[in-house]
Write an enzyme that holds these catalytic residues in place. Structure first.
Site, short mmCIF file in Angstrom:
data_model
loop_
_atom_site.label_atom_id
_atom_site.label_comp_id
_atom_site.label_asym_id
_atom_site.label_seq_id
_atom_site.Cartn_x
_atom_site.Cartn_y
_atom_site.Cartn_z
N TRP A 152 -83.08 -19.99 -12.29
CA TRP A 152 -84.32 -19.44 -11.73
C TRP A 152 -84.69 -18.12 -12.41
O TRP A 152 -85.87 -17.84 -12.64
CB TRP A 152 -84.20 -19.29 -10.22
CG TRP A 152 -83.77 -20.59 -9.62
CD1 TRP A 152 -82.59 -20.86 -8.98
CD2 TRP A 152 -84.47 -21.84 -9.66
NE1 TRP A 152 -82.53 -22.19 -8.61
CE2 TRP A 152 -83.67 -22.81 -9.02
CE3 TRP A 152 -85.71 -22.22 -10.18
CZ2 TRP A 152 -84.07 -24.14 -8.88
CZ3 TRP A 152 -86.11 -23.54 -10.04
CH2 TRP A 152 -85.29 -24.48 -9.40
N ASP A 210 -86.26 -11.80 -6.51
CA ASP A 210 -86.43 -13.14 -5.98
C ASP A 210 -85.30 -13.35 -4.97
O ASP A 210 -84.13 -13.47 -5.33
CB ASP A 210 -86.32 -14.17 -7.12
CG ASP A 210 -86.37 -15.61 -6.64
OD1 ASP A 210 -86.45 -15.84 -5.41
OD2 ASP A 210 -86.30 -16.51 -7.49
N LYS A 213 -85.13 -22.33 2.30
CA LYS A 213 -83.69 -22.10 2.42
C LYS A 213 -83.34 -21.53 3.79
O LYS A 213 -82.56 -22.10 4.53
CB LYS A 213 -83.20 -21.14 1.33
CG LYS A 213 -83.60 -21.47 -0.10
CD LYS A 213 -82.99 -22.76 -0.58
CE LYS A 213 -82.95 -22.85 -2.10
NZ LYS A 213 -84.22 -22.94 -2.77
#
Length: 357
Positions: free
Chosen positions: A99, A166, A190
């Site tokens: 990511w 992030d 999540k």
């Protein structure tokens, strides 16, 4: 039979959230309408958005300098929205996995990107340390938790430039000093809600400093001005997020859930460090994720991976296959994961070990 849901995302949500959202899909706030079909401009849904924003601020102790937004597009949209709004000439990024790499790729479209450090040399099995962030960087970006590789940065970095993170896979799982950040973003799937909404926390005075024109939809100021209602928000995920935030508050808030998360992760890591059949991918305890625990079979048991997976499946354990890019196993232990499910996994590991005697 109860399933023990270790999927990395979309992932387990509190039963409270699922139940309340299911009820609202049938009848939202006594309106006789589903939350899927009610106007986002209705007073009932505006109240949902207002309370969700207020609870984010309360739970995370968001200072008055920052705004809370509920947007769309996931973290992947934020990979380019962040540099579009913040990158003037140069940005610094820490490369800790897939990511982070994707964020770096997007940022390079807008200016110079300095990769201050990377753990790619060992397939991202550790967190780089001792790196230097250029003092002239417009911001420093990092990924707090790495779902694929099982590493996590547990403290807020001390840097002399604006900080961007992030936090898609560990937001609300541990205390954060929001005042240190110019911008935080997190996909909801999540620890917060079903996929479809993205949380953004941004410092107001960080915006408006780039010269380039910014398309209306990805200008954070647009969404601040319109209170996350510039266009139709994803109403069901926002409603679900509110339920999770209420659940978090009722269960003692961030400090309380952080303690539980530490205890849950310790149960698995202690077993991995003891069991002859398994080993943690991340060796340094300081770098180990409390949200995504990656592990493999030890050298003498590599050919037994399918056997353990079948045993786990028989115990109603789902979602423990490692990411397709690295294999092995991954146990995702987000806020909503009960200790009882952790114990079922640990018991399965111990049973498997006994079978190998």
């Amino acid at each position: 039979m109860k399933k023990h849901n270790f999927y990395a995302g979309p992932s387990i949500l509190p039963e409270y959230t699922i139940k309340k959202t299911a009820e609202a899909i049938l009848d939202f706030a006594g309106t006789g309408l589903s939350v899927m079909e009610v106007s986002h401009r209705s007073k009932e849904f505006v109240a949902v958005m207002d309370e969700a924003v207020a609870l984010v601020k309360e739970l995370l102790h968001v200072p008055e300098t920052h705004e809370v937004l509920f947007l769309q597009g996931g973290a992947s949209t934020q990979f380019y929205t962040v540099p579009f709004n913040l990158l003037k000439t140069k940005a610094a990024y820490l490369n800790t996995g897939t990511w982070a790499n994707k964020a770096i790729k997007e940022a390079k479209l807008f200016g110079e990107v300095v990769e201050v450090a990377s753990s790619k040399d060992t397939t991202y099995s550790y967190i780089p340390k001792g790196y230097t962030v250029p003092s002239d960087a417009d911001y420093f970006h990092y990924t707090t938790n790495n779902t694929i590789y099982g590493t996590q940065i547990h403290t807020d970095p001390e840097v002399d430039v604006p900080l961007v993170a992030d936090m898609s896979s560990d937001i609300f799982s541990r205390p954060i000093d929001i005042s240190k950040y110019d911008l935080i973003y997190a996909g909801a799937q999540k620890n917060l809600a079903p996929a479809g909404v993205t949380l953004v926390i941004v410092r107001r005075d960080a915006l408006g400093k780039v010269d380039r024109p910014i398309p209306t939809m990805i200008d954070y100021r647009t969404h601040i001005e319109k209170e996350s209602m510039f266009n139709t928000p994803p109403c069901v995920p926002v409603f679900a997020a509110l339920q999770t935030l209420r659940w978090l508050k009722e269960n003692g808030g961030i400090d309380a859930i952080a303690k539980v998360n530490e205890e849950k992760a310790a149960l698995i890591y202690d077993e991995l460090d003891r069991n002859k059949c398994f080993e943690a991918v991340v060796k340094d305890p300081a770098d180990r994720s409390l949200m995504n625990i990656t592990f493999v079979m030890t050298e003498g048991y590599k050919d037994k991976e399918a056997d353990f997976f079948n045993l786990a499946t028989s115990k109603n354990i789902v979602g423990i296959k490692g990411h397709r890019s690295i294999g092995g196993f991954r146990a995702s232990t987000y806020n909503a994961m009960p200790k009882s499910s952790i114990q079922v996994l640990v018991d399965a590991m111990q049973e498997f070990e006994k079978q190998q005697a």
